[in-house]
Design a protein around this motif. Sequence first.
Motif, mmCIF file in Angstrom:
data_model
loop_
_atom_site.group_PDB
_atom_site.id
_atom_site.type_symbol
_atom_site.label_atom_id
_atom_site.label_comp_id
_atom_site.label_asym_id
_atom_site.label_seq_id
_atom_site.Cartn_x
_atom_site.Cartn_y
_atom_site.Cartn_z
ATOM 1 N N ASP A 378 0.866 -1.192 0.000
ATOM 2 C CA ASP A 378 0.000 0.000 0.000
ATOM 3 C C ASP A 378 0.895 1.232 0.000
ATOM 4 O OD1 ASP A 378 -1.988 1.851 0.207
ATOM 5 O OD2 ASP A 378 -2.560 1.338 2.264
ATOM 6 N N TYR A 379 1.416 1.576 -1.171
ATOM 7 C CA TYR A 379 2.413 2.641 -1.220
ATOM 8 C C TYR A 379 1.813 4.023 -1.015
ATOM 9 C CZ TYR A 379 1.591 4.825 -5.822
ATOM 10 O OH TYR A 379 1.080 5.539 -6.875
ATOM 11 N N ASP A 380 0.506 4.178 -1.255
ATOM 12 C CA ASP A 380 -0.125 5.480 -1.058
ATOM 13 C C ASP A 380 -0.952 5.552 0.219
ATOM 14 O OD1 ASP A 380 -2.030 3.728 -1.941
ATOM 15 O OD2 ASP A 380 -2.874 5.036 -3.483
ATOM 16 N N ASN A 381 -0.899 4.472 1.037
ATOM 17 C CA ASN A 381 -1.568 4.448 2.344
ATOM 18 C C ASN A 381 -3.063 4.785 2.272
ATOM 19 O OD1 ASN A 381 0.798 3.689 3.543
ATOM 20 N ND2 ASN A 381 0.903 5.402 4.962
ATOM 21 N N ASP A 382 -3.739 4.204 1.255
ATOM 22 C CA ASP A 382 -5.179 4.422 1.166
ATOM 23 C C ASP A 382 -5.980 3.226 1.657
ATOM 24 O OD1 ASP A 382 -4.780 2.580 -0.844
ATOM 25 O OD2 ASP A 382 -5.826 3.718 -2.397
ATOM 26 N N GLY A 383 -5.273 2.214 2.225
ATOM 27 C CA GLY A 383 -5.949 1.045 2.749
ATOM 28 C C GLY A 383 -6.098 -0.095 1.762
ATOM 29 N N TRP A 384 -5.643 0.100 0.521
ATOM 30 C CA TRP A 384 -5.699 -0.936 -0.501
ATOM 31 C C TRP A 384 -4.283 -1.251 -0.966
ATOM 32 C CZ3 TRP A 384 -10.179 -3.382 -2.189
ATOM 33 C CH2 TRP A 384 -11.382 -2.837 -1.711
ATOM 34 N N ASP A 447 13.137 4.322 6.559
ATOM 35 C CA ASP A 447 13.366 5.542 7.329
ATOM 36 C C ASP A 447 12.354 5.722 8.455
ATOM 37 O OD1 ASP A 447 11.279 5.932 5.613
ATOM 38 O OD2 ASP A 447 12.024 7.796 4.733
ATOM 39 N N ASN A 448 11.581 4.668 8.753
ATOM 40 C CA ASN A 448 10.636 4.683 9.879
ATOM 41 C C ASN A 448 9.660 5.850 9.835
ATOM 42 O OD1 ASN A 448 11.794 2.360 10.956
ATOM 43 N ND2 ASN A 448 13.207 3.486 12.268
ATOM 44 N N ASP A 449 9.185 6.142 8.597
ATOM 45 C CA ASP A 449 8.218 7.230 8.467
ATOM 46 C C ASP A 449 6.793 6.722 8.289
ATOM 47 O OD1 ASP A 449 8.280 6.224 5.923
ATOM 48 O OD2 ASP A 449 8.664 8.140 4.920
ATOM 49 N N GLY A 450 6.616 5.385 8.378
ATOM 50 C CA GLY A 450 5.284 4.826 8.276
ATOM 51 C C GLY A 450 4.860 4.445 6.881
ATOM 52 N N PHE A 451 5.756 4.611 5.892
ATOM 53 C CA PHE A 451 5.423 4.270 4.517
ATOM 54 C C PHE A 451 6.355 3.174 4.007
ATOM 55 C CE2 PHE A 451 3.259 8.206 5.009
ATOM 56 C CZ PHE A 451 2.212 8.209 4.104
ATOM 57 N N VAL A 452 5.810 2.296 3.163
ATOM 58 C CA VAL A 452 6.590 1.183 2.639
ATOM 59 C C VAL A 452 7.616 1.677 1.628
ATOM 60 C CG1 VAL A 452 6.494 -0.962 1.329
ATOM 61 C CG2 VAL A 452 4.697 -0.428 2.973
ATOM 62 N N ASP A 453 8.862 1.247 1.779
ATOM 63 C CA ASP A 453 9.934 1.548 0.849
ATOM 64 C C ASP A 453 10.256 0.296 0.043
ATOM 65 O OD1 ASP A 453 10.090 4.056 2.115
ATOM 66 O OD2 ASP A 453 11.399 3.226 3.650
ATOM 67 N N VAL A 454 10.841 0.480 -1.131
ATOM 68 C CA VAL A 454 11.112 -0.611 -2.044
ATOM 69 C C VAL A 454 12.567 -0.596 -2.459
ATOM 70 C CG1 VAL A 454 10.473 -1.690 -4.230
ATOM 71 C CG2 VAL A 454 8.749 -0.424 -2.933
ATOM 72 N N THR A 477 7.571 7.747 0.752
ATOM 73 C CA THR A 477 7.977 6.364 0.591
ATOM 74 C C THR A 477 9.287 6.376 -0.164
ATOM 75 O OG1 THR A 477 7.253 4.171 -0.104
ATOM 76 C CG2 THR A 477 6.716 5.978 -1.547
ATOM 77 N N ARG A 478 9.839 5.209 -0.464
ATOM 78 C CA ARG A 478 11.179 5.190 -1.037
ATOM 79 C C ARG A 478 11.351 4.003 -1.952
ATOM 80 N NH1 ARG A 478 16.361 6.489 2.482
ATOM 81 N NH2 ARG A 478 14.878 8.131 2.903
ATOM 82 N N VAL A 479 12.101 4.181 -3.028
ATOM 83 C CA VAL A 479 12.467 3.084 -3.904
ATOM 84 C C VAL A 479 13.951 3.136 -4.173
ATOM 85 C CG1 VAL A 479 12.530 2.769 -6.412
ATOM 86 C CG2 VAL A 479 10.480 2.252 -5.200
#
Length: 485
Positions: A378-384, A447-454, A477-479
Amino acid sequence: MIHRLDRRSFLLAAAGGSLGSRLRAQAPPKLPVFADVTASSGVNFRCNASKTPEKYLIETMVGGVAMLDYDGDGRLDLFFVNGAALAEKMPAGKEPDKSDPKFWNRLYHNNGDGTFTDVTAKAGVKGHSYGMGAAAGDYDNDGRPDRYVTTYGRNILYHNNGDGTFTDVTEKAGVAAGGWSSAACWVDYDRDGRLDLIVSRYLRWDIHLNPWCGDRNAGIRAYCHPELFSPVTHLVYHNNGDGTFTDVTAKAGLGKLPGNGLGIAFNDFDRDGWPDILVANDKLPQQLFRNNHDGTFAEAALAAGVAYDEDGATFSGMGVNFEDYDNDGWPDIFIGDLANQRYALYRNRKGTFDYVTGATGLGSISVRHSGWGTAFVDYDNDGWKDLFVAQSHVMDNIELSQPAVRYLEPLLMLRNVKGKFEDVSKFCGPAFQRPMAARGAAFGDLDNDGFVDVVSIRWGRRATAMASARASVASRTRVLSNGRR
């Protein structure tokens, strides 16, 4: 109140979902955009396949990556798996050579400020053999993640010593395997509180007996098709709880079920509380091993509806995903494959599966693509859960025989819109626009910001690229992509 439509408004309304979905794909709302930050990251890993005119098949598969917090500082570190030097001729007794540092596997420590430090030599993890992939897990329950590396040859189990170093305990543990191991997963399949190890293997192939494949009349050599080689059994290692493992492949029921495994994943597809195993096979039926609760497995792919595509055909299964993409609580299956086959998506209907590649929009998007490292994230954190795929065809000269197909492909990001997928790659920034030969990928919050990195490995002529996604709104997020020269 009655609303009247003029002719133009009526036609637009009548066009319905197809035009609307295209317009939404052209202007998705508030999505993350990825920026290349390679120069500042300190990660300079180069994945080296050591290509030769002999077209050794292992040259097409190299490139694995794992995220793990090996030193317990609360930050995910990076481990990369590399190839080894191949000679143009590999006579009996000559093996891939990893002595040159450019072929070492690499461990990077996360400094917590967006940079990483190469600690490979200090940690003792440069490795040996021609590498394929890696799996992290705490097999001895000491609270520290250990690491298993799959290779063509002898696999490696690294025990985490807790002081920033690792010890190769492969022989003691009894998990060297042999042959061509493609991937592995740690899973407590018998629920005894200890992680067991399951290894997928590709096929019976000998680097010293490399056949000539291709068009002899045109003088064009190509990598051989897997159908020329025999399938091989996957391996099941039971954790004995004393630092050793027992090969229970035959006892577990996998001894008579060989495959051409390239990807492996586990989940509880029938929700009986026991983990099941999925193997993505290349040009053989896909395999789904149902857990029998007694230390054995039963092959269930055909009965469950995931052995073949919707036409009853096999396909080149590579990258694999075993997660719930539609938020119904049942794990679904995604399998990447080669161009002209379409990526396979199976929706779980309470223990059996429907092939929904076409219905979800995935078929038209993926028909010209070839998919390796992948995950629902869920890279945009919209629940999907959205779908990331690292892409590239396996044949570096595929365009000679299939002009519409490309060897080098950009990364793919598909946005999940309530169970349907839209290609939003072109909105994700320059990192998603560059054609590359991508292979492995790993996912986590660096980076522990709550978003999935790749993190995605690539190889070919391009240098390493790393991108940190900076959203157009308040999300991050990060790639990271890595390649060789």
